[in-house]
Design an enzyme around this catalytic site. Sequence first.
Site, PDB file in Angstrom:
ATOM      1  N   GLY A 103      17.001  20.691  60.313  1.00  0.00           N
ATOM      2  CA  GLY A 103      16.446  19.317  59.934  1.00  0.00           C
ATOM      3  C   GLY A 103      17.330  18.659  59.139  1.00  0.00           C
ATOM      4  N   CYS A 104      16.448  18.010  58.083  1.00  0.00           N
ATOM      5  CA  CYS A 104      17.430  17.242  57.173  1.00  0.00           C
ATOM      6  C   CYS A 104      17.216  17.832  55.796  1.00  0.00           C
ATOM      7  CB  CYS A 104      16.948  15.822  57.401  1.00  0.00           C
ATOM      8  SG  CYS A 104      16.916  15.660  59.187  1.00  0.00           S
TER       9      CYS A 104
END
Lengths: 105, 414
Positions: A103-104
């Site tokens: 993800g981030c």
Amino acid sequence: MSTKVYAGTEVPVNEEGFFTDPALWREEMAPAIAADAGVGELGERHWQVLKFVRAEFAEKGTGPTVRVLGKTSGVPVKELYQLFPKGPAKLAARIAGIPKPRGCI
Amino acid sequence: MKRIVILGGGTGGTLAANRLHRAYGDGARIVVVDRDDDHVYQPGLLFVPFGMADADDLVRSRPRQLADGIGYHRGEVERVDLEADRVHLADGTELGYDALVIATGARLMPEETEGLTGPGCRGHVDTFYDLDGAVGLASALAAFDGGKLVVNVIDLPVKCPVAPLEFCFLADWFFTERGIRDRVELTYVTPLDAAFTKPVAARTLEGILEAKGVELVTEFTTGEVDGADGRLVSFDGREVAFDQAVVVPLHGGASYVDRSPGLGDELGFVRADEHTLRSQVKDNIFVLGDAASVPTSKAGSVTHFEGEVLARNVGQFLDGRPLDASFDGHTNCFIESGFGKALLIDFNYDTEPLPGHYPADAGLPLLKESRLNHLGKLMFSWLYWHSLLPGRDLPGVSSAMPRAGKRFPEAARR
């Protein structure tokens, strides 16, 4: 770290149930992983997402986020939540035998 | 003479231009392109809603931050022609290049979320991620005399992932100072499964949220912001009510990236090698800062650390030598926690934020509230304009993450 037996093969999984070795995953394992993850019977649309997730992982080394899934998998975000309630990106990754999406940060 | 075109005159574009100009002198023609002349000191946006910074003080001229001899072209980028090595601007200008540096940052995309440009927005739904929103929130918070205040990150990646948490901490302080904290319900709503992406820091930050009485709602992927009725609605059907919402909209790359086939990913960010910062699409294109799709935070400190590596590697490329500088993902953030205190976190691709001190044993405390860290954050504004943007190395702060001073868990030492 523990192990699970899916489709007759023992596979190592982490504390959240994600495969630690994606190479061990086979399609026959997916229904049992889905049951473990609280996702019901896998239909055609589930498989569309799972195959997409596997392909993305093979190309990029990480699974897509929900937002990217909604943009590129052909399944809109609202439907993703119907197919994989409580977090499509994580659940699809887990059932597809890849690590939790980076993800981030 | 080598031609270097730099798209974006923000933190990354400016410091890259100044570093490359220093390295090449008159041996390269450097042109920076941006659509406007206003360089905003983005870390200051957090302070505007609380009356701790004045919006006008955050803005300076973009071209004036560039060293003499660097060209500046004000214009909208239409597209990049990867095959022809040319940038097309909306005003018809074409810029050919030997090396292209992409530093056009991230763009806010509120239109991607249902209701986020609808009734109630820019009022009791607003963001502090742009100047107008931060100013609007200053008025809204000054008039807020009690009720539910919700801070919501729609989805990642976002610029400065700790800023929404800082907003919660500062809101707690702000309303305490105003004597109405007991009438304000603060809630932090995040799509993550914790307050932050990295577990050790997440535990610390969750502890601070709890101590300050801020409710944490996790794994909430916002599908709709209903400004008229004052509620956030998640894709899985949950709702969070609000009287005032502070929303961090979806982020994407600059729109010309989408108009340049092959240049960007699904979100408009440019894929780059996370160590060399060379794009994965073409050897003569390099990326830094928020525009890059690399697994690190979109934050000014990252851009600063990347700048050193990028300038070296662009130079190596133009001189026909192998790229020999490598970025380790170094990120360094002060986290304001209110009441004149702040935490500091320091990490990279391989090491999550850990307790200890920075940059060595005798330094600023890591993952711990202190007045010294707050002073560091305030001092950073001066360093930004006078040292970071000119492309100088900050004293004692290097591109490579320091290990001295950090308390590594036993497993990492083996």
